[in-house]
Scaffold this motif. Structure first.
Motif, PDB file in Angstrom:
ATOM      1  N   UNK A 195       0.769  -1.161   0.218  1.00  0.00           N
ATOM      2  CA  UNK A 195       0.166  -0.122  -0.042  1.00  0.00           C
ATOM      3  C   UNK A 195       0.933   1.238  -0.224  1.00  0.00           C
ATOM      4  N   UNK A 196       0.488   2.471  -0.654  1.00  0.00           N
ATOM      5  CA  UNK A 196       0.950   3.409  -0.585  1.00  0.00           C
ATOM      6  C   UNK A 196       0.665   4.196   0.336  1.00  0.00           C
ATOM      7  N   UNK A 197       1.692   4.923   1.061  1.00  0.00           N
ATOM      8  CA  UNK A 197       1.630   5.686   2.422  1.00  0.00           C
ATOM      9  C   UNK A 197       0.617   6.861   2.377  1.00  0.00           C
ATOM     10  N   UNK A 198       0.114   7.558   1.044  1.00  0.00           N
ATOM     11  CA  UNK A 198      -0.796   8.330   0.801  1.00  0.00           C
ATOM     12  C   UNK A 198      -2.053   7.439   1.247  1.00  0.00           C
ATOM     13  N   UNK A 199      -2.433   6.279   1.019  1.00  0.00           N
ATOM     14  CA  UNK A 199      -3.308   5.509   1.380  1.00  0.00           C
ATOM     15  C   UNK A 199      -3.491   5.228   2.670  1.00  0.00           C
ATOM     16  N   UNK A 200      -2.453   4.996   3.298  1.00  0.00           N
ATOM     17  CA  UNK A 200      -2.559   4.732   4.864  1.00  0.00           C
ATOM     18  C   UNK A 200      -2.934   5.968   5.646  1.00  0.00           C
ATOM     19  N   UNK A 201      -2.156   7.049   5.240  1.00  0.00           N
ATOM     20  CA  UNK A 201      -2.785   8.250   6.055  1.00  0.00           C
ATOM     21  C   UNK A 201      -4.276   8.534   5.743  1.00  0.00           C
ATOM     22  N   UNK A 202      -4.763   8.416   4.589  1.00  0.00           N
ATOM     23  CA  UNK A 202      -5.986   8.464   4.348  1.00  0.00           C
ATOM     24  C   UNK A 202      -6.801   7.568   5.161  1.00  0.00           C
ATOM     25  N   UNK A 203      -6.642   6.527   5.659  1.00  0.00           N
ATOM     26  CA  UNK A 203      -7.343   5.723   6.374  1.00  0.00           C
ATOM     27  C   UNK A 203      -6.994   6.211   7.985  1.00  0.00           C
ATOM     28  N   UNK A 204      -5.800   6.299   8.215  1.00  0.00           N
ATOM     29  CA  UNK A 204      -5.541   7.086   9.712  1.00  0.00           C
ATOM     30  C   UNK A 204      -6.309   8.477   9.984  1.00  0.00           C
ATOM     31  N   UNK A 205      -6.330   9.144   8.835  1.00  0.00           N
ATOM     32  CA  UNK A 205      -7.096  10.404   9.101  1.00  0.00           C
ATOM     33  C   UNK A 205      -8.668  10.179   9.128  1.00  0.00           C
ATOM     34  N   UNK A 206      -9.258   9.168   8.147  1.00  0.00           N
ATOM     35  CA  UNK A 206     -10.583   8.891   8.435  1.00  0.00           C
ATOM     36  C   UNK A 206     -11.070   8.393   9.793  1.00  0.00           C
ATOM     37  N   UNK A 207      -9.924   7.626  10.388  1.00  0.00           N
ATOM     38  CA  UNK A 207     -10.463   7.297  11.854  1.00  0.00           C
ATOM     39  C   UNK A 207     -10.131   8.157  12.877  1.00  0.00           C
ATOM     40  N   UNK A 208      -9.532   9.311  12.502  1.00  0.00           N
ATOM     41  CA  UNK A 208      -9.152  10.364  13.491  1.00  0.00           C
ATOM     42  C   UNK A 208      -8.092   9.990  14.485  1.00  0.00           C
ATOM     43  N   UNK A 209      -7.043   8.945  14.040  1.00  0.00           N
ATOM     44  CA  UNK A 209      -6.083   8.628  15.078  1.00  0.00           C
ATOM     45  C   UNK A 209      -4.599   9.430  14.889  1.00  0.00           C
TER      46      UNK A 209
END
Length: 326
Positions: free
Chosen positions: A35-49
């Motif tokens: 996975x690309x780090x952009x997608x990882x941060x999108x997930x983390x941002x969506x969960x608010x962590x």
């Protein structure tokens, strides 16, 4: 005549189909697309962590070391407590990278730890062709511990946190653990690689495990240099006296929840088990951050106070609250 032709066609095509399935399963297990780090941060941002902006603003430095088998391993060192001798090494899961580990920064910062976020072999900026689920990775853990001791001194005390693949990795490490490591947190780890692959092939993908699992195992040994039965965190924990916190979501079907339960049952004291209600695979922290952090902090304090490594936690809380406010 027609019947004979059908039998001939099946006889000719079945081996090719099985071979193709074996190669595909092998790639999925050891070389799945990252996975690309952009997608990882999108997930983390969506969960608010955590967020990409916070990570980019951190004071950090990229570091590298060499694995026992000659690979370049990469990570980021975060000296949030300059001069402190407490270090956490955080190991991510399969197909992601060190960026997913950023969600735990605040939790360990509040306990006075500097942090090393690492890319596991074959992930992120680290070299490697195959994921081996702790067979080689446990020696990478050892290499990173040596890196900390070489750069920050033999008096350092170290904790390990691993999620999913990272959880299996840090538990496998218990078989060769160094005395500088004082505790381990294993989030949604697998208890045994053979049983995990059996579950994922038969239950998740609805594919018969015979003869596929046996053929994949042979290919793993021939190409990647290890067999599934050589990876069993259950065996690694059964004689370990290291304090371990096992964390798992109750709705995890990718790595079944029962695997942490049996790891907890097999391991001698000291140990803790945190089951997060409603959490699926690798999202226990985002579902219940408060309880997760409380259990982690309790583990750390019990482990380090037993060792005589006391710290003024209230002072750290005041400092981190002030930093958060700014």
């Amino acid at each position: 005549m027609i019947y004979s032709m059908i039998i001939f066609a099946i006889t000719m095509t079945l081996p090719l189909a099985i071979s193709g399935m074996t190669k595909f399963a092998f790639r999925q297990i050891t070389q799945m697309k990252l996975q690309k780090h952009e997608n990882i941060f999108e997930y983390l941002e969506s969960t608010g962590v955590y967020s990409r902006q916070r990570f980019n603003s951190l004071e950090k430095r990229e570091v590298q070391t060499k694995s026992k088998d000659g690979l370049t391993l990469s990570g980021y060192a975060l000296e949030t407590h300059p001069g402190a001798k407490r270090w956490m090494i955080i190991f991510h899961g399969y197909t992601v990278s060190l960026h997913v580990s950023t969600q735990y920064i605040d939790m360990f910062d509040r306990e006075g730890f500097n942090m090393l976020l690492i890319d596991q072999r074959r992930h992120g900026n680290s070299q490697g062709l195959y994921t081996t689920y702790g067979f080689h990775e446990k020696f990478d853990v050892e290499t990173w511990i040596e890196w900390i001791l070489d750069h920050y001194g033999e008096e350092c005390v170290i904790g390990l946190h691993g999620q999913s693949l990272g959880g299996g990795t840090v538990l496998e490490y218990l078989a060769i653990a160094d005395h500088h490591v004082k505790f381990v947190i294993a989030d949604c780890p697998y208890s045994d690689l053979t049983r995990l692959m059996h579950h994922q092939i038969r239950v998740l993908n609805k594919i018969p495990t015979f003869p596929l699992l046996k053929l994949v195992n042979r290919r793993m040994e021939r190409v990647a240099g290890f067999r599934m039965e050589q990876v069993s965190p259950l065996k690694a924990v059964e004689h370990s006296k290291m304090p371990v916190l096992f964390v798992h979501g109750t709705d995890d079907n990718y790595v079944p929840t029962y695997m942490s339960k049996e790891l907890y049952e097999r391991k001698p004291e000291p140990k803790q088990l945190l089951l997060v209600e409603g959490a699926v695979h690798a999202n226990a922290y985002s579902v219940d951050r408060k309880r997760y952090a409380e259990e982690v902090h309790a583990l750390i304090r019990n482990a380090l106070e037993t060792e005589g490594h006391h710290i003024d936690v209230e002072r750290l809380y005041d400092r981190s609250d002030t930093a958060a406010a700014t």
